[in-house]
Design an enzyme around this catalytic site. Structure first.
Site, mmCIF file in Angstrom:
data_model
loop_
_atom_site.group_PDB
_atom_site.id
_atom_site.type_symbol
_atom_site.label_atom_id
_atom_site.label_comp_id
_atom_site.label_asym_id
_atom_site.label_seq_id
_atom_site.Cartn_x
_atom_site.Cartn_y
_atom_site.Cartn_z
ATOM 1 C CB THR A 210 -0.929 0.087 1.305
ATOM 2 O OG1 THR A 210 -0.086 -0.223 2.478
ATOM 3 C CG2 THR A 210 -1.895 -1.291 1.308
ATOM 4 N N GLY A 212 2.316 4.513 -0.868
ATOM 5 C CA GLY A 212 2.184 5.625 -1.632
ATOM 6 C C GLY A 212 0.612 5.734 -2.038
ATOM 7 C CB CYS A 215 1.422 9.931 -3.036
ATOM 8 S SG CYS A 215 2.604 10.318 -1.566
#
Length: 279
Positions: A210, A212, A215
């Site tokens: 998981t 990032g 972002c």
């Protein structure tokens, strides 16, 4: 034309690298302004080197003097001076009649609970950057820091915090529910002034990869907004893209292959290019 203002992640799963991959995957052309360098892998961050605020300002001024940007995603601002510099540029753009969409992903609290910004930087982000954002996308710990309250523990509290954040000045507030223990991942999107809260659910994908996700979701929202009629459809499309990237994440093998001893304890990245890999 999409711009990311954020820090670098050498492992490629988060930060500016994730943003640019997301822009490209969703049909956008990505520009980038660096706010900081990190020494980082799938197991964590070992060092952060901020880019001086005057250099961040120089990057932005030089870019905007030449390139017409349609949408901006702001990630890690590293310190108060950098956050202030970014806010000043956004105000200048508005004064000049140039108003790209702005998504603020307030990178403030790590998954471990560690604070990533000094208190003075948090204040600048809340008081100067947040009111300039069309959409703010905090996770539960970050929403709590921005509001000075305890993290939400259920959907009702998450919705209330989305309302409160929008009332602080952000156009829309998307409070992400990924930290809640529920069968689905439910985010709450509040409209201007804290009105019209919508619950947006997606399947919770069973993967440890998981890295990032925050972002990726915020940059997807940014690049998709110019091609959607409103923030709600753009956010829905962004969540659909992220769900696909999570489902494909286990097919990537990033991390655990280098010099780190013992069992792999890292969190690999989502697969930003999952659609093209399967065609």
């Amino acid at each position: 034309m999409a711009l990311t203002i954020a820090g670098s992640d050498p492992s490629g799963g988060a930060g500016i690298q994730a943003d640019l991959k997301t822009f490209a995957a969703l049909g956008g052309y990505g520009c980038a302004v660096l706010t900081g360098l990190t020494a980082q892998s799938t197991t964590g961050v070992t060092r952060v080197h901020p880019v001086p605020a005057d250099m961040v300002r120089a990057q932005l001024d030089t870019l905007f003097a030449d390139v017409a940007v349609d949408t901006i995603k702001i990630g890690m601002t590293t310190d108060a001076a950098v956050a202030r510099a970014v806010a000043a540029v956004l105000r200048d753009l508005r004064a000049a009649g140039r108003a790209p969409f702005v998504v603020l992903d307030p990178v403030m609290v790590a998954t471990s609970g560690d604070r990533l910004l000094a208190p003075d930087a948090e204040a600048v982000l809340r008081d100067e950057l947040l009111p300039l954002a069309d959409l703010v996308t905090p996770n539960l710990p970050e929403a709590a820091v921005l509001l000075g309250v305890e993290p939400a523990r259920d959907g009702r509290a998450t919705a209330d915090q989305a309302r409160a954040l929008s009332a602080l000045g952000a156009g829309y507030a998307l409070v992400k529910g990924g930290h809640l223990d529920s069968a689905e991942s439910v985010d709450h999107l509040a409209g201007p002034g804290g009105n019209d809260v919508v619950a947006l659910a997606a399947p919770r994908v069973p993967t440890r990869n998981t890295h990032g996700t925050g972002c990726t979701l915020s940059s997807a929202c940014a690049v998709l907004r110019p091609v959607h009629d409103g923030w709600e459809p753009a956010v829905r499309a962004a969540k659909e893209y992220l769900t696909g990237a999570l489902r494909a994440a286990d097919d990537l093998v990033v991390g655990g292959t280098g010099t780190a001893s013992g069992p792999w304890q890292g969190h690999g990245p989502v697969d930003h290019a999952h659609a093209t890999r399967r065609t």
